[in-house]
Motif scaffolding. Sequence first.
Motif, PDB file in Angstrom:
ATOM      1  N   ARG A 127       0.825  -1.211   0.000  1.00 29.39           N
ATOM      2  CA  ARG A 127       0.000   0.000   0.000  1.00 29.39           C
ATOM      3  C   ARG A 127       0.859   1.260   0.000  1.00 29.39           C
ATOM      4  NH1 ARG A 127      -2.683  -4.068   1.777  1.00 29.39           N
ATOM      5  NH2 ARG A 127      -4.969  -4.207   1.485  1.00 29.39           N
ATOM      6  N   ARG A 128       1.984   1.200   0.701  1.00 24.54           N
ATOM      7  CA  ARG A 128       2.910   2.322   0.687  1.00 24.54           C
ATOM      8  C   ARG A 128       3.449   2.542  -0.728  1.00 24.54           C
ATOM      9  NH1 ARG A 128       7.967   0.830   3.814  1.00 24.54           N
ATOM     10  NH2 ARG A 128       8.511  -0.073   1.801  1.00 24.54           N
ATOM     11  N   ALA A 129       3.783   1.451  -1.416  1.00 21.50           N
ATOM     12  CA  ALA A 129       4.303   1.552  -2.782  1.00 21.50           C
ATOM     13  C   ALA A 129       3.252   2.077  -3.744  1.00 21.50           C
ATOM     14  CB  ALA A 129       4.817   0.189  -3.249  1.00 21.50           C
ATOM     15  N   GLU A 130       2.012   1.626  -3.571  1.00 22.55           N
ATOM     16  CA  GLU A 130       0.927   2.090  -4.447  1.00 22.55           C
ATOM     17  C   GLU A 130       0.684   3.579  -4.248  1.00 22.55           C
ATOM     18  OE1 GLU A 130      -2.988   3.234  -5.793  1.00 22.55           O
ATOM     19  OE2 GLU A 130      -2.358   3.163  -3.685  1.00 22.55           O
ATOM     20  N   GLN A 131       0.767   4.030  -3.008  1.00 25.54           N
ATOM     21  CA  GLN A 131       0.593   5.455  -2.711  1.00 25.54           C
ATOM     22  C   GLN A 131       1.710   6.279  -3.342  1.00 25.54           C
ATOM     23  OE1 GLN A 131       1.490   6.780   1.316  1.00 25.54           O
ATOM     24  NE2 GLN A 131      -0.330   8.090   1.320  1.00 25.54           N
ATOM     25  N   PHE A 132       2.939   5.773  -3.236  1.00 32.09           N
ATOM     26  CA  PHE A 132       4.073   6.509  -3.796  1.00 32.09           C
ATOM     27  C   PHE A 132       4.000   6.546  -5.316  1.00 32.09           C
ATOM     28  CE2 PHE A 132       8.589   6.855  -5.120  1.00 32.09           C
ATOM     29  CZ  PHE A 132       8.840   8.102  -4.585  1.00 32.09           C
ATOM     30  N   ARG A 133       3.543   5.460  -5.925  1.00 32.18           N
ATOM     31  CA  ARG A 133       3.376   5.439  -7.381  1.00 32.18           C
ATOM     32  C   ARG A 133       2.408   6.527  -7.824  1.00 32.18           C
ATOM     33  NH1 ARG A 133      -0.200   3.211 -11.124  1.00 32.18           N
ATOM     34  NH2 ARG A 133       0.767   2.656 -13.135  1.00 32.18           N
TER      35      ARG A 133
END
Length: 272
Positions: A78-84
């Motif tokens: 979820r952190r990666a999806e937010q950063f994307r």
Amino acid sequence: MQVTIENHIAHIQLNRPDALNSMIPEFWSELPAVVQKIDDEAEARVIVISALGKHFSAGMDLSVFASIAKSFQGEPARRAEQFRRLVLELQASFSALEHIRIPVLVAMQGGVIGGAVDMVSAADCRYCTKDSFFTIKETELGMTADVGTLQRLPHLISQGLVRELAYTGRNLHSDEALACGLVNQVFEDQASMLSAVMAIAENIAANSPMAVSGCKEMLNYSRDHSVSDSLTYMATWQSGMFQMPDIQEAMAAGKEQRVPKFTNLHKKNTGL
């Protein structure tokens, strides 16, 4: 940033010289909003972007990096999806310069660093002063440039040079920038540069805004598609956009030895 519109030319000035015109969080939403508003209102036919102070821009402000660092927490996916999504939003800030109907000219002095290279790579034409230098700074900061430099520069200068600049993070000075085609012209100082760039903008604004818009649309499309696809798109575009009023006005003005008068593009339809 400061915005003025005069004689169909919109002038956007980065106005944080004491902070080297670094790109604070507000900048990333203000820039696309400003250029889209200019395009929607259709009063300007060309945009000139310049900056106050010794340097054009030091790129992304440290406050943006600090904000990003704070978001690196929680469940990894979820952190990666937010950063994307954040990176896509930052990219869209500069893609706005390509998506609007009118040309964007950038006049640069001093340092054009990091995110500033991303921004000017999305412009139609680039001009700089003799003391200018361009730096893909992200590499020295331990990250890969992610807001457009690596995607757009290879269409402006050679692959080998882009890779050297990206891998090393070295400065590309104005003489080399001119030689490799990154900038159109180099000037002695900011005053002479702005005067010349505004003259170019005046020449653009004097032409049919419909024709200029069509040029930008076709050039951007052909950059990203094959020659065959681009020719097909050109034929389809022309079947609707080739109309006689602007052509007749241009011919009449030439015959009468006067400046042609063209109607602005339509404003954005706000009735929907």
